[in-house]
Design a protein around this motif. Structure first.
Motif, PDB file in Angstrom:
ATOM      1  N   GLU A   1     -14.266   3.973  12.589  1.00  0.00           N
ATOM      2  CA  GLU A   1     -13.495   2.839  13.094  1.00  0.00           C
ATOM      3  C   GLU A   1     -13.253   1.782  12.016  1.00  0.00           C
ATOM      4  OE1 GLU A   1     -12.160   3.006  16.127  1.00  0.00           O
ATOM      5  OE2 GLU A   1     -13.101   4.994  16.128  1.00  0.00           O
ATOM      6  N   ALA A   2     -13.962   1.889  10.898  1.00  0.00           N
ATOM      7  CA  ALA A   2     -13.849   0.902   9.821  1.00  0.00           C
ATOM      8  C   ALA A   2     -12.669   1.245   8.905  1.00  0.00           C
ATOM      9  CB  ALA A   2     -15.144   0.874   9.013  1.00  0.00           C
ATOM     10  N   PRO A   3     -12.236   0.305   8.043  1.00  0.00           N
ATOM     11  CA  PRO A   3     -11.161   0.593   7.089  1.00  0.00           C
ATOM     12  C   PRO A   3     -11.542   1.765   6.183  1.00  0.00           C
ATOM     13  CG  PRO A   3     -11.625  -1.757   7.161  1.00  0.00           C
ATOM     14  CD  PRO A   3     -12.714  -1.089   7.952  1.00  0.00           C
ATOM     15  N   LEU A   4     -10.545   2.550   5.803  1.00  0.00           N
ATOM     16  CA  LEU A   4     -10.784   3.749   5.003  1.00  0.00           C
ATOM     17  C   LEU A   4     -10.944   3.402   3.523  1.00  0.00           C
ATOM     18  CD1 LEU A   4     -10.973   6.860   5.126  1.00  0.00           C
ATOM     19  CD2 LEU A   4      -8.522   6.933   4.653  1.00  0.00           C
TER      20      LEU A   4
ATOM     21  N   TYR B   1     -17.168   0.292   5.567  1.00  0.00           N
ATOM     22  CA  TYR B   1     -15.984   1.126   5.380  1.00  0.00           C
ATOM     23  C   TYR B   1     -16.227   2.534   5.916  1.00  0.00           C
ATOM     24  CZ  TYR B   1     -14.101  -2.438   2.240  1.00  0.00           C
ATOM     25  OH  TYR B   1     -13.618  -3.612   1.729  1.00  0.00           O
ATOM     26  N   HIS B   2     -15.138   3.207   6.220  1.00  0.00           N
ATOM     27  CA  HIS B   2     -15.166   4.646   6.466  1.00  0.00           C
ATOM     28  C   HIS B   2     -14.959   5.312   5.109  1.00  0.00           C
ATOM     29  CE1 HIS B   2     -12.944   8.395   8.241  1.00  0.00           C
ATOM     30  NE2 HIS B   2     -14.164   8.687   7.811  1.00  0.00           N
ATOM     31  N   VAL B   3     -16.050   5.736   4.487  1.00  0.00           N
ATOM     32  CA  VAL B   3     -16.018   6.234   3.114  1.00  0.00           C
ATOM     33  C   VAL B   3     -15.834   7.742   3.103  1.00  0.00           C
ATOM     34  CG1 VAL B   3     -17.267   6.395   0.930  1.00  0.00           C
ATOM     35  CG2 VAL B   3     -17.538   4.357   2.358  1.00  0.00           C
TER      36      VAL B   3
ATOM     37  N   ASP C   1      -4.190   3.926   8.692  1.00  0.00           N
ATOM     38  CA  ASP C   1      -3.711   2.646   8.187  1.00  0.00           C
ATOM     39  C   ASP C   1      -3.808   2.697   6.667  1.00  0.00           C
ATOM     40  OD1 ASP C   1      -2.802   0.061   8.050  1.00  0.00           O
ATOM     41  OD2 ASP C   1      -4.331  -0.780   9.387  1.00  0.00           O
ATOM     42  N   LYS C   2      -3.640   1.571   6.029  1.00  0.00           N
ATOM     43  CA  LYS C   2      -3.733   1.538   4.573  1.00  0.00           C
ATOM     44  C   LYS C   2      -5.133   1.963   4.104  1.00  0.00           C
ATOM     45  CE  LYS C   2      -0.260  -1.891   3.252  1.00  0.00           C
ATOM     46  NZ  LYS C   2      -0.036  -3.140   2.468  1.00  0.00           N
ATOM     47  N   VAL C   3      -5.199   2.521   2.901  1.00  0.00           N
ATOM     48  CA  VAL C   3      -6.452   2.976   2.320  1.00  0.00           C
ATOM     49  C   VAL C   3      -6.766   2.162   1.075  1.00  0.00           C
ATOM     50  CG1 VAL C   3      -5.241   4.768   0.995  1.00  0.00           C
ATOM     51  CG2 VAL C   3      -7.691   5.000   1.410  1.00  0.00           C
ATOM     52  N   THR C   4      -8.048   1.897   0.848  1.00  0.00           N
ATOM     53  CA  THR C   4      -8.511   1.310  -0.406  1.00  0.00           C
ATOM     54  C   THR C   4      -9.067   2.446  -1.258  1.00  0.00           C
ATOM     55  OG1 THR C   4      -8.983  -0.871   0.515  1.00  0.00           O
ATOM     56  CG2 THR C   4     -10.195  -0.245  -1.457  1.00  0.00           C
ATOM     57  N   ILE C   5      -8.735   2.441  -2.551  1.00  0.00           N
ATOM     58  CA  ILE C   5      -9.147   3.531  -3.436  1.00  0.00           C
ATOM     59  C   ILE C   5      -9.996   2.991  -4.583  1.00  0.00           C
ATOM     60  CG2 ILE C   5      -8.379   5.402  -4.947  1.00  0.00           C
ATOM     61  CD1 ILE C   5      -5.770   5.506  -3.394  1.00  0.00           C
TER      62      ILE C   5
ATOM     63  N   LYS D   1       1.001   2.510   1.085  1.00  0.00           N
ATOM     64  CA  LYS D   1      -0.156   3.158   1.697  1.00  0.00           C
ATOM     65  C   LYS D   1      -1.500   2.594   1.210  1.00  0.00           C
ATOM     66  CE  LYS D   1       2.107   6.527   3.934  1.00  0.00           C
ATOM     67  NZ  LYS D   1       2.034   7.916   3.490  1.00  0.00           N
ATOM     68  N   VAL D   2      -1.487   1.789   0.131  1.00  0.00           N
ATOM     69  CA  VAL D   2      -2.740   1.395  -0.525  1.00  0.00           C
ATOM     70  C   VAL D   2      -2.969  -0.109  -0.408  1.00  0.00           C
ATOM     71  CG1 VAL D   2      -4.088   1.456  -2.648  1.00  0.00           C
ATOM     72  CG2 VAL D   2      -2.502   3.329  -2.124  1.00  0.00           C
ATOM     73  N   GLU D   3      -4.145  -0.475   0.099  1.00  0.00           N
ATOM     74  CA  GLU D   3      -4.522  -1.877   0.287  1.00  0.00           C
ATOM     75  C   GLU D   3      -5.006  -2.504  -1.014  1.00  0.00           C
ATOM     76  OE1 GLU D   3      -5.019  -5.354   2.426  1.00  0.00           O
ATOM     77  OE2 GLU D   3      -4.287  -3.464   3.255  1.00  0.00           O
ATOM     78  N   LYS D   4      -5.939  -1.828  -1.700  1.00  0.00           N
ATOM     79  CA  LYS D   4      -6.455  -2.288  -2.993  1.00  0.00           C
ATOM     80  C   LYS D   4      -6.815  -1.057  -3.823  1.00  0.00           C
ATOM     81  CE  LYS D   4      -8.137  -6.859  -1.655  1.00  0.00           C
ATOM     82  NZ  LYS D   4      -9.268  -7.802  -1.660  1.00  0.00           N
ATOM     83  N   LEU D   5      -6.782  -1.238  -5.151  1.00  0.00           N
ATOM     84  CA  LEU D   5      -7.022  -0.115  -6.060  1.00  0.00           C
ATOM     85  C   LEU D   5      -7.997  -0.527  -7.152  1.00  0.00           C
ATOM     86  CD1 LEU D   5      -6.288   2.729  -7.160  1.00  0.00           C
ATOM     87  CD2 LEU D   5      -4.381   1.640  -8.381  1.00  0.00           C
ATOM     88  N   VAL D   6      -9.021   0.295  -7.367  1.00  0.00           N
ATOM     89  CA  VAL D   6     -10.007   0.063  -8.423  1.00  0.00           C
ATOM     90  C   VAL D   6      -9.963   1.239  -9.385  1.00  0.00           C
ATOM     91  CG1 VAL D   6     -12.435  -0.333  -8.974  1.00  0.00           C
ATOM     92  CG2 VAL D   6     -11.478  -1.232  -6.832  1.00  0.00           C
TER      93      VAL D   6
END
Length: 287
Positions: free
Chosen positions: A26-29, A54-56, A94-98, A118-123
């Motif tokens: 249920e958490a952000p991906l 997060y949903h890791v 939803d959007k994904v953080t990578i 598609k991407v919320e934040k990128l590292v």
């Protein structure tokens, strides 16, 4: 560590690819993408720290870890990008953080530039492509010459047998020699998840030797740097001050719309291993 992740499978270009899922759906991906000749379980310490928020999920790239090897082709960056696009398509609502490392950084930058919405934040942990001197060499080497080198490299790879270690401790020593910043427990964990036992009782690394061979088209016409300019989300670049890879210069940073560079001391190429606590502090602040 507490109970580990669940192993899952998805398909991309007919390949059976593996990823691990740390739950909390249920958490952000949050997608963790490893580097070359590595595997998804190298992220376990990062995943443990973030799995409550997060949903890791963490994939094994094709030819790595417990994912299927290619047959009858070469490992192209765009194929890796498609694999990630396919995984996000199947898993994300939803959007994904990578968060990505090295080769995984180049792949995730390509993907984010291709589908920025598609991407919320990128590292990117040292995932900016070849160092300047290699880029210069690529630029001045005619394509036909690079193709000839690629043909010879593939031919040599076809005759290269996976190295066999008599014991797991022998493989562990190789891991420690390659990554001197690792603690004993880190090196053992990475070795346990990164090696298979052969039928004769020896051990070999899981990755396909063909992943060592880079296509002559991978860095054609600075395609990766072109992707940087299409990235809309905030980007965090992380670099180890003791890394063998060159620090990104101002001209490279200027290609991003919203970028922050963090330099971490007493860390080599594997910053998220070498200085885990500092990396997590910076990562949490950014996220």
């Amino acid at each position: 560590m507490d109970a580990g992740p669940t192993s899952r499978v998805y398909f991309s270009q007919r390949l059976r690819l593996h990823y691990v899922d740390w739950g909390n759906e249920e958490a952000p991906l949050l997608l963790l993408i490893h580097g070359g000749r590595d595997h998804c379980r190298n992220w376990d310490w990062v995943a443990q720290a973030l799995k409550d928020d997060y949903h890791v999920i963490a994939p094994d790239l094709r030819g790595h870890g417990d994912s299927q090897w290619m047959v009858g082709g070469t490992y192209m960056h765009m194929d890796f990008v498609y694999d990630i696009a396919q995984l996000v398509h199947q898993v994300a609502t939803d959007k994904v953080t990578i968060v990505s490392h090295s080769l995984g950084g180049a792949i995730s930058a390509h993907y984010t530039g291709m589908q920025p919405e598609k991407v919320e934040k990128l590292v990117l942990i040292e995932g900016l492509g070849p160092p300047p001197e290699i880029k210069a060499l690529i630029a001045k080497t005619p394509l036909h010459e690079r193709i000839n080198v690629w043909v010879e490299d593939l031919r040599r790879a076809s005759g290269r047998l996976p190295r066999r270690y008599q014991t797991l401790d022998d493989a562990l020593k190789r891991m420690q020699d390659e990554n001197p910043h690792l603690s004993e427990s880190q090196a053992r964990h990475l070795t346990l998840h990164g090696a298979n036992r052969n039928e004769d009782g020896t051990y070999s690394w899981k990755f396909d030797n063909y992943v060592r061979v880079f296509s002559p088209l991978n860095h054609q016409d600075n395609i990766l740097e072109g992707a940087f300019g299409r990235i809309e989300c905030p980007v965090l670049l992380v670099h180890g001050l003791q890394s063998v890879f060159a620090m990104p210069d101002e001209s490279l940073l200027a290609r991003f719309k919203d970028v922050r560079l963090e330099k971490i001391d007493n860390a080599g190429h594997w910053v998220h291993h070498d200085q885990l606590d500092e990396f997590l502090r910076i990562l949490r602040e950014f996220l």
